[in-house]
Write an enzyme that holds these catalytic residues in place. Structure first.
Site, PDB file in Angstrom:
ATOM      1  CB  SER A 132     -12.410  -8.652   9.481  1.00  0.00           C
ATOM      2  OG  SER A 132     -13.400  -8.040   8.666  1.00  0.00           O
ATOM      3  CE  LYS A 154      -7.796 -10.315  -0.780  1.00  0.00           C
ATOM      4  NZ  LYS A 154      -7.415  -8.885  -0.856  1.00  0.00           N
ATOM      5  CG  ASP A 192      -8.448  -6.487  -3.276  1.00  0.00           C
ATOM      6  OD1 ASP A 192      -9.112  -5.794  -2.486  1.00  0.00           O
ATOM      7  OD2 ASP A 192      -8.097  -7.653  -3.020  1.00  0.00           O
ATOM      8  N   GLY A 249       0.926 -12.516  -3.795  1.00  0.00           N
ATOM      9  CA  GLY A 249      -0.313 -13.250  -3.557  1.00  0.00           C
ATOM     10  C   GLY A 249      -1.490 -12.542  -4.187  1.00  0.00           C
ATOM     11  N   GLY A 250      -2.675 -12.743  -3.620  1.00  0.00           N
ATOM     12  CA  GLY A 250      -3.878 -12.175  -4.209  1.00  0.00           C
ATOM     13  C   GLY A 250      -3.858 -10.662  -4.293  1.00  0.00           C
ATOM     14  CB  ALA A 251      -3.286  -7.997  -1.787  1.00  0.00           C
ATOM     15  CG  ASP A 308       9.344 -21.345  -8.262  1.00  0.00           C
ATOM     16  OD1 ASP A 308      10.293 -20.885  -8.916  1.00  0.00           O
ATOM     17  OD2 ASP A 308       9.357 -22.477  -7.750  1.00  0.00           O
TER      18      ASP A 308
END
Length: 447
Positions: free
Chosen positions: A178, A227, A265, A304-306, A329
């Site tokens: 990060s 996320k 995002d 996924g989240g992003a 899936d």
């Protein structure tokens, strides 16, 4: 911990020195002073063939900074295995010869701090909770969970931290990549907002949110892999984040302490891609008047989240979305939500896109330290993509972006997405308007 001369009233940054000989200790003390340390900790248990009187006298005679001497036994995580009385006598001698501090390990706790990735916040939040001693590592000698002296001085500037400082942080696993503190903390100071942004290594969301309930912990960025999972821990979720099914920002609402989830995002990534296309003259008029993405094939790797943020953003601009993910899936679930198509990840290498398509990597593949990794796309098919986007921002130019650049594609780094979503987070965290140019200058110089 005992001290001779140094007052404990002011915050001090301490550099640990764990060298095996006195000459190297003195050399590293020079380096520590040059890098901004206030104090050094000299670990006597690391010295080979330690001769207490001679070695302590040499170190103290030539010291450039106040010194904390430690002499840790095996049972306290050190290297000393000898007689306990001899160990304590050496520390007593250090005090008599003029040591500024000694660290005495007894089988009772006297002072505590955490080490490793989970322990980083115990260092940087020390002054908020009344501590006066913060450890920082020397350049070239990294210690897990310990910020470098340069990072403490440049990113955190702990002299500005006090009991009223609001804490914000990145919830992620891992957190070592990060660069949020490098951007958010200087921006807080620039805006005269009393806040501190820290990385928070989290491997149990339920335990984390049940522990950090104080209003002092005012908001969070949410990173990989949380996320989607973090939605269940929010008291309320903004409609955009709810529809995407992913949250990357949480704010503790001051009036009632409730946790509210948002997604910055989506717009951050999609506007970065749109602006790059427009800059390169790829807004073909007609169908593209509203967005240069309208009608284009948008090939998304990662659901996924992003990935969900990118998928919903592309759909909102009229793109046709095809999704690849190792978890088929999960790819099907996102494809259903954005009226797109899901394909098996193994088919990505042979997938033939139409000319002018967009390729977006929303996986952590290629992220530091695994910078040699790349998603399974062939060089031949890369030539057919007009633009390639990579959500990874460490490194700034990933192997995927280098390969795309080599075949003439427009490339957009995750750094641009990071900057734009961070501006949105700043607005939510502080209630102020993000200083766009100031933040961009930091990103250009530090990332």
């Amino acid at each position: 911990m005992g001290s001779n001369e140094v007052s404990a009233e002011a915050l001090m940054i301490c550099a640990p020195i764990r060298s095996q000989c006195v000459e190297q200790i003195l050399k590293e003390m020079h380096e520590a002073k040059a890098q901004g340390a206030d104090v050094v900790e000299v670990s006597l248990d690391h010295i080979t063939n330690f001769h207490p009187h001679n070695d302590l006298q040499t170190i103290l005679t030539n010291k450039l900074l106040p010194i904390l001497f430690s002499y840790r036994p095996k049972w306290e995580g050190g290297l000393y295995e000898g007689d306990e009385n001899i160990r304590l006598e050496a520390l007593q001698l250090a005090m008599e010869l003029g040591a500024d501090f000694i660290d005495i390990e007894l089988k009772v706790p006297l002072i505590a701090y955490s080490v490793g990735d989970r322990g980083l916040i115990s260092q940087v939040l020390c002054p908020k909770f009344g501590g006066f001693f913060v450890y920082g590592s020397l350049d070239g000698n990294p210690i897990p969970g310990m910020p470098s002296l340069e990072t403490l001085r440049e990113a955190y500037k702990l002299e500005h931290v006090n009991e009223d400082t609001k804490v914000f942080g990145l919830i992620s696993k891992p957190v070592g990549h990060s660069k949020g503190p490098l951007l958010h903390n200087p921006t807080f100071r620039h805006a005269k907002f009393n806040g501190m942004y820290v990385p928070m290594f989290v491997d149990d969301l339920k335990e984390f949110f049940s522990t950090y309930t104080s209003p002092d912990f005012a908001g969070y960025s949410v990173g990989f892999p949380y996320k989607e999972k973090v939605l269940t821990f929010c008291d309320e979720v903004h409609p955009l984040a709810q529809s995407i099914g992913a949250v990357n920002t949480i704010v503790r609402r001051p009036i009632d302490g409730k946790l509210v989830g948002y997604n910055t995002d989506c717009e951050g990534a999609i506007t970065a891609i749109e602006d790059a296309l427009i800059e390169h003259g790829c807004n073909d008029g007609g169908a593209c008047l509203s967005s240069p993405l309208a009608g284009r094939l948008f090939v998304l790797v990662g659901a996924g989240g992003a990935g969900r943020a990118l998928g919903f953003g592309a759909k909102s601009r009229g793109a046709r979305v095809v999704i690849f993910d190792i978890d088929f899936d999960r790819a099907k679930s996102l494809a259903s939500a954005v009226f797109g198509e899901a394909l098996h990840y193994k088919d990505l290498a042979n997938f033939q896109p139409e000319k002018g398509a967009i390729l977006a990597n929303a996986t952590p593949i290629g992220m530091h330290p695994n910078i040699a990794d790349i998603i399974s796309v062939s060089e031949e098919t890369l030539e057919d993509y007009e633009l390639v986007f990579d959500a990874v921002y460490t490194p700034r130019k990933t192997r995927l972006l280098k390969a795309a650049e080599a075949v003439g594609a427009i490339t957009v780094s995750g750094v641009e997405m990071f900057l734009r979503q961070a501006r949105g987070q700043f607005n939510l965290f502080t209630g102020l308007q993000a200083p766009d140019q100031f933040m961009r200058e930091i990103v250009l110089s530090k990332f």
